[in-house]
Design an enzyme around this catalytic site. Structure first.
Site, PDB file in Angstrom:
ATOM      1  NE  ARG A 234      -4.098  -1.708   0.221  1.00  0.00           N
ATOM      2  CZ  ARG A 234      -4.212  -2.838  -0.466  1.00  0.00           C
ATOM      3  NH1 ARG A 234      -3.201  -3.108  -1.357  1.00  0.00           N
ATOM      4  NH2 ARG A 234      -5.411  -3.662  -0.370  1.00  0.00           N
ATOM      5  CD  GLU A 262      -2.327   3.044  -6.257  1.00  0.00           C
ATOM      6  OE1 GLU A 262      -1.314   2.676  -5.252  1.00  0.00           O
ATOM      7  OE2 GLU A 262      -3.094   2.338  -6.617  1.00  0.00           O
ATOM      8  CG  HIS A 281      -2.342  -1.068  -7.385  1.00  0.00           C
ATOM      9  ND1 HIS A 281      -2.892  -0.520  -6.412  1.00  0.00           N
ATOM     10  CD2 HIS A 281      -2.340  -2.354  -6.924  1.00  0.00           C
ATOM     11  CE1 HIS A 281      -3.295  -1.111  -5.399  1.00  0.00           C
ATOM     12  NE2 HIS A 281      -2.988  -2.396  -5.570  1.00  0.00           N
TER      13      HIS A 281
END
Length: 323
Positions: A234, A262, A281
């Protein structure tokens, strides 16, 4: 889930397996307010969810009086299921164990590539400055110390893949006993000791209030010159601006599949550094791999109706310490 997700997670063979044991309506929805969705919910004993699933809250549950289980064909359930799901005694399963394999594989690949300084040297090659680091002691995987922060499902798989591979393994996890760490092939140490001793640090902890900016400016300063930080967990585990400062002067390298924020804004310093690889990601299941998540969810549904133990069950008491 979204229809495009369903096409990957529940392709023909997986859908046929599901239909062999369940009455499955020919319906994929990403909006529980649609009349056909409400009608299906009224009959549903099991709900299979995935990426794009709207929040399952008290209003949705009111339309699903028979619902006994939710099998989530993805990782975290926190953004999908409201507390009322557990309060009503509904069984919940996540396909996080199935998603862990691709993330672990990606992480180990990143460790090997970063140890060879592949990203830094590729940038120099593109710029017309090829370097031969074949005999540089700054490169190579063998005999390195790898620190694994978080003995999560993914962290444990990374340890298993690296055990016996010619590296020293350190692990930090406040919920892990020393004997269990040893069984995983690692040595349990405090976080500061891990950061100080490791050549490569890979993060696999959940993002919780207590772990936000776990890797802050102070922690980054503990890393030795030439260290590599890998984050496939994360983005909020790392203080982004502090990391940018340490990478900008070339002191450390980083491989970031997740960031905070993000995505990073265009022009962010981390996006232009030759010693940093930032990807959007992608470490988890993608494309053809998404079928793994659907297969897991279907198998969990089969186990549920057979009264067998679920492999991905998520209990209410687990929520405060999982992603």
């Amino acid at each position: 889930m979204r229809p495009d997700v369903a096409a990957l997670a529940l392709p023909g063979g997986v859908r046929a397996r599901l239909a062999a044991g369940f009455d499955v309506p020919d319906l994929v929805v990403d909006d529980f307010g649609r009349p056909e969705a409400r009608k299906a919910l009224s009959r549903a004993d099991v709900l299979i969810s995935g990426w794009g699933c709207p929040l399952v809250d008290a209003g949705v549950l009111a339309d699903a009086p028979r619902l006994r289980a939710v099998m989530h064909a993805a990782g975290s359930v926190k953004q999908v299921l409201a507390p009322e799901v557990w309060e009503r005694g509904i069984t919940v399963s996540s396909a996080a164990p199935a998603n862990a394999g691709p993330v672990a594989d990606y992480t180990v690949a990143a460790i090997h590539l970063a140890a060879k300084r592949a990203f830094r040297t590729a940038g120099e090659y593109r710029a017309g400055r090829p370097r031969d680091l074949t005999v540089s002691p700054a490169t190579g995987f063998l005999d390195r110390t790898v620190g694994v922060v978080g003995a999560s499902k993914i962290g444990r798989l990374v340890l298993a893949r690296l055990a016996g591979a010619g590296v020293r393994l350190l692990v930090h996890d406040p919920y892990l006993a020393a004997a269990e760490a040893a069984a995983l092939g690692g040595e349990l140490v405090a976080l500061d000791a891990l950061l100080t001793a490791s050549d490569i640090v890979t993060l696999h902890a959940p993002l919780l209030p207590g772990t936000r900016h776990l890797i802050d400016a102070r922690a980054l300063a503990l890393l030795r010159d030439g260290a590599i930080l890998i984050n496939t967990a994360r983005g909020g585990l790392v203080d982004t601006e502090a990391l940018a400062a340490h990478c900008a002067d070339g002191r450390i390298d980083a491989v970031l599949d997740v960031t905070d924020p993000e995505p990073l804004p265009p022009g962010h310093v981390l996006l232009g550094l030759p010693n940093v690889l930032v990807t959007p990601h992608i470490a988890g299941a993608m494309g053809t791999e998404v079928r793994l998540l659907g297969e897991f969810a279907v198998a969990e549904a089969e186990r549920f109706v057979a009264g067998e133990r679920l492999l991905g069950e998520v209990r209410a008491q687990d929520l405060p310490r999982i992603a």
